[in-house]
Motif scaffolding. Structure first.
Motif, PDB file in Angstrom:
ATOM      1  N   ASP A  68      -5.026   0.426   5.544  1.00 51.37           N
ATOM      2  CA  ASP A  68      -4.843   0.023   4.139  1.00 51.37           C
ATOM      3  C   ASP A  68      -5.023   1.172   3.156  1.00 51.37           C
ATOM      4  O   ASP A  68      -5.420   0.962   2.010  1.00 51.37           O
ATOM      5  CB  ASP A  68      -5.809  -1.107   3.763  1.00 51.37           C
TER       6      ASP A  68
ATOM      7  N   TYR B  42       4.674   4.135  -4.066  1.00 53.88           N
ATOM      8  CA  TYR B  42       3.475   4.040  -3.249  1.00 53.88           C
ATOM      9  C   TYR B  42       2.313   4.762  -3.917  1.00 53.88           C
ATOM     10  O   TYR B  42       2.517   5.621  -4.783  1.00 53.88           O
ATOM     11  CB  TYR B  42       3.732   4.658  -1.874  1.00 53.88           C
TER      12      TYR B  42
ATOM     13  N   LYS C  85      -0.873   2.006  -0.452  1.00 58.14           N
ATOM     14  CA  LYS C  85      -0.489   0.744  -1.068  1.00 58.14           C
ATOM     15  C   LYS C  85       0.957   0.811  -1.550  1.00 58.14           C
ATOM     16  O   LYS C  85       1.394   1.831  -2.087  1.00 58.14           O
ATOM     17  CB  LYS C  85      -1.397   0.433  -2.259  1.00 58.14           C
ATOM     18  N   THR C  86       1.694  -0.284  -1.354  1.00 60.07           N
ATOM     19  CA  THR C  86       3.066  -0.381  -1.850  1.00 60.07           C
ATOM     20  C   THR C  86       3.077  -1.053  -3.211  1.00 60.07           C
ATOM     21  O   THR C  86       2.472  -2.112  -3.389  1.00 60.07           O
ATOM     22  CB  THR C  86       3.944  -1.197  -0.884  1.00 60.07           C
ATOM     23  N   LYS C  87       3.717  -0.408  -4.176  1.00 64.66           N
ATOM     24  CA  LYS C  87       3.934  -1.011  -5.489  1.00 64.66           C
ATOM     25  C   LYS C  87       5.395  -1.438  -5.531  1.00 64.66           C
ATOM     26  O   LYS C  87       6.289  -0.603  -5.707  1.00 64.66           O
ATOM     27  CB  LYS C  87       3.605  -0.011  -6.605  1.00 64.66           C
TER      28      LYS C  87
END
Length: 225
Positions: free
Chosen positions: A212, A222, A215-217
């Motif tokens: 984790d 990212y 993180k994908t936005k």
């Protein structure tokens, strides 16, 4: 000791800031000649410049532009003109940050420390080829990542992607920006290939216990928080 060049024509404000800087272990240098700010900048050779917008003779935008012709030293604007247009103008002219007056001295000092850390601590890491983030060590030269005694080998693309994200930890890196950086190293990837490389990098990191991290936005890019 970091030298701070202070370009502020209000003597009371300049004195208060200089006192605060001194107490925190910085070496302040207050500009005295507002017609020759560049000359005083060169004489000071600062690590960071605090620059007001409203100044005698020429405004802060002018001097920011002049300083940028000769130096990449970080510049932080301090001004009561804190509307969106002035903030945008300050950044577009080469400023690195903006603090609105009136401000708490603690806030200013904290932002100064953060800007110095971004500007100099990270540059030192770049010179050694090692980037660190919460116990994660990326060796960009060897293309390896270490965490809690475990090591993983990275592909060229994985290495570059992780380096980009660590450079901008706490910020969202757009997919376009990431692909442009990969293009600069002659490793052009299209959007689908970028997604595949991100997935592979996550799997590689997970193999040594890093989960984790990336993180994908959605619809943007990212980030590493």
């Amino acid at each position: 000791m970091y030298r701070i060049f202070l370009v502020e024509d209000d003597e009371v404000i300049a004195g208060a800031i200089a006192d605060g800087l001194t107490r925190w272990g910085f070496e302040p240098y207050i500009c005295n000649d507002f017609q020759n700010v560049t000359e005083e900048f060169l004489a000071c050779d600062p690590h960071l410049t605090l620059l007001d917008i409203s100044l005698p003779f020429y405004n802060g935008y002018h001097w920011c532009s002049e300083i940028r012709k000769i130096s990449k030293t970080p510049i932080m604007f301090i001004s009561s003109a804190d509307d969106d247009m002035n903030i945008i103008m300050a950044i577009n002219m080469g400023g690195d940050d903006f603090v609105a007056k009136p401000f708490e001295m603690q806030v200013l000092l904290t932002k100064i420390q953060a800007l110095l850390r971004r500007s100099y601590d990270f540059n030192a890491q770049q010179e050694t080829g090692v980037l660190e983030h919460e116990g994660i060590l990326l060796n960009t030269t060897a293309c390896t990542v270490d965490y809690k005694g475990k090591r993983a080998e990275l592909s060229k693309n994985e290495n570059k992607i992780l380096a980009i994200l660590l450079e901008h930890a706490g910020e969202v890196v757009s997919r376009d920006a990431m692909m442009n950086r990969l293009w600069e190293t002659d490793c052009f990837v299209d959007e689908n290939t970028l997604s595949v490389n991100i997935a592979r990098l996550r799997k590689t990191l997970a193999s040594i216990g890093i989960t984790d991290l990336i993180k994908t936005k959605k619809g943007i890019g990212y980030m590493i928080p």
